[in-house]
Design a protein around this motif. Structure first.
Motif, PDB file in Angstrom:
ATOM      1  N   UNK A 291       4.325  -4.411 -13.369  1.00  6.77           N
ATOM      2  CA  UNK A 291       3.166  -5.155 -13.870  1.00  6.77           C
ATOM      3  C   UNK A 291       1.882  -4.585 -13.285  1.00  6.77           C
ATOM      4  N   UNK A 292       0.811  -4.657 -14.053  1.00  3.40           N
ATOM      5  CA  UNK A 292      -0.499  -4.237 -13.555  1.00  3.40           C
ATOM      6  C   UNK A 292      -1.392  -5.468 -13.458  1.00  3.40           C
ATOM      7  N   UNK A 320      -7.809 -13.525  -4.296  1.00  3.37           N
ATOM      8  CA  UNK A 320      -7.458 -12.857  -5.557  1.00  3.37           C
ATOM      9  C   UNK A 320      -6.477 -11.733  -5.236  1.00  3.37           C
ATOM     10  N   UNK A 321      -5.278 -11.841  -5.749  1.00  2.10           N
ATOM     11  CA  UNK A 321      -4.220 -10.884  -5.438  1.00  2.10           C
ATOM     12  C   UNK A 321      -4.335  -9.647  -6.336  1.00  2.10           C
ATOM     13  N   UNK A 322      -4.480  -8.470  -5.705  1.00  5.52           N
ATOM     14  CA  UNK A 322      -4.657  -7.230  -6.476  1.00  5.52           C
ATOM     15  C   UNK A 322      -3.416  -6.353  -6.468  1.00  5.52           C
ATOM     16  N   UNK A 323      -2.275  -6.931  -6.096  1.00  6.46           N
ATOM     17  CA  UNK A 323      -1.065  -6.124  -5.912  1.00  6.46           C
ATOM     18  C   UNK A 323      -0.282  -5.959  -7.216  1.00  6.46           C
ATOM     19  N   UNK A 327       4.363  -2.823  -5.831  1.00  6.82           N
ATOM     20  CA  UNK A 327       5.172  -3.140  -4.706  1.00  6.82           C
ATOM     21  C   UNK A 327       5.387  -4.657  -4.561  1.00  6.82           C
ATOM     22  N   UNK A 328       4.489  -5.451  -5.106  1.00 10.07           N
ATOM     23  CA  UNK A 328       4.742  -6.889  -5.092  1.00 10.07           C
ATOM     24  C   UNK A 328       5.652  -7.241  -6.256  1.00 10.07           C
ATOM     25  N   UNK A 329       6.247  -8.414  -6.237  1.00 12.61           N
ATOM     26  CA  UNK A 329       6.858  -8.924  -7.460  1.00 12.61           C
ATOM     27  C   UNK A 329       5.797  -9.813  -8.118  1.00 12.61           C
TER      28      UNK A 329
END
Ligand code: XMP
Length: 333
Positions: A291-292, A320-323, A327-329
């Motif tokens: 996912x982007x 604000x999550x930019x991952x 590497x994140x789910x």
């Protein structure tokens, strides 16, 4: 339809006329399969189970018994919508189980993500089983299985260990001893949505973004408490409202709030104010395997931050999550 393989010449359902043809064909098949017997359905309010419910109501009316288990981990207004649409508008045979307190006590103090997922799934099966036992002469179980579910389960069997123990809270064990009714099992999601529209289900239900079976349980990080869960639900509702208002809801694949289980120091009315943080996550993907990040305009971020920190009791910070994934789910747990 008993085959689990979509015929290569099966036309993609893209129009209401095609959907109506599919609906009429399924009504006949369902009537033929079920006759005068009763059918049980776990109705989560997600697109797939809602479309199956509406289809079965058309085919067999009150012979369908819908069970909606509110585990208290639904988003704001979702259980109410199930009651409104199915209980009132479609006059379904709907059993509503408010299990929110039961879930809160079972999950109290449980911080491990996998353990939380297992508790949420197992309790759902237990409640559903209890409700099934109260009914007599149920022979069939309807499920909102769709074609990607069939393809995924084949892939999962072949590949071994998954990253998380994903489950659909509607995913019931095979030993429940019912004959399955799975009218949309050869359809892809976009086709299920067209069928849902043709059946007259509300737009917000038909185009509902994906929502994990364990619900807000995997977004209220660590051990769940009632206060934090409520704050998360309110913050998430604000995010969704603002995404609707600015049009982002039309193209962003999945967007939601997660809430870590720590407090940080803030200031409100010139006083020290310790509060939780709300983390905004908005992602785009085609298959949920990678996912982007959606680049949310700053003006929208500011508005959401301002609303959450002023309107929601207990939250003093918005992140604000930019991952990307990996590497994140997509979910945090
Ligand atoms: P992750 O977090 O694994 O999520 O990147 C990928 C997609 O799956 C959804 N998800 C679930 N869906 N039952 C579901 O039906 C589950 O237990 C579950 N866990 C995650 C997640 O929301 C994302 O769309």
């Amino acid at each position: 339809m008993s085959t689990n393989v979509r015929p290569s010449d099966m036309a993609r359902i893209t129009t209401i006329d095609q959907a109506n043809d599919f609906i009429n064909e399924q009504i006949e098949l369902i009537k033929e399969q079920v006759k005068d017997k009763k059918v049980l359905l776990a109705l989560s309010g997600g697109v797939d189970s809602s479309v199956v419910a509406a289809l079965l109501i058309k085919a067999i009316g009150k012979q369908l018994v819908c069970v909606h288990v509110n585990h208290g981990l639904m988003r704001k207004g979702e259980s109410e919508q199930v009651i409104e649409v199915f209980g009132k508008q479609l006059d379904a045979n709907l059993i509503y189980v408010d299990a929110s307190e039961r879930y809160l006590s079972l999950l109290a103090g449980v911080a491990d993500p996998e353990q939380k997922r297992k508790i949420i799934g197992a309790e759902f099966i237990k409640i559903f089983d209890e409700e099934a036992k109260k009914q007599d002469s149920i022979e069939f179980l309807a499920q909102g299985t769709i074609y990607p579910d069939i393809l995924e389960s084949i892939k999962a069997k072949e590949s071994g260990k998954p990253v998380k123990s994903h489950h659909n809270v509607g995913g019931l064990p095979e030993d429940m001893n019912f004959t399955l009714v799975e009218p949309v099992k050869l359809l892809f999601k976009d086709e299920v949505r067209v069928v849902g529209e043709a059946l007259g289900l509300p737009h917000s239900m038909v185009y509902r973004q994906p929502f994990p079976g364990p619900g807000l349980g995997v977004r209220c990080l660590g051990a769940i408490t009632k206060d934090r869960l409520e704050a998360l639900r309110e913050a998430d509702a604000i995010l969704r409202e603002e995404f609707e208002l600015c049009g982002l809801s039309k193209h962003v694949w999945q967007y939601f709030i997660s809430m870590p289980d720590f407090k940080s120091v803030g200031v409100r009315n010139e006083q020290r104010y310790e509060g939780w943080s709300a983390i905004i996550r908005a992602v785009n993907t085609t298959d949920a395997m990678s996912a982007t990040i959606e680049e949310i305009p700053y003006a929208v971020l500011h508005k959401i931050t301002n609303r959450i920190t002023t309107e929601v009791e207990g939250i003093n910070r918005v992140l604000y999550d930019l991952t990307p994934k990996p590497v994140g789910t997509i979910e945090f747990e």
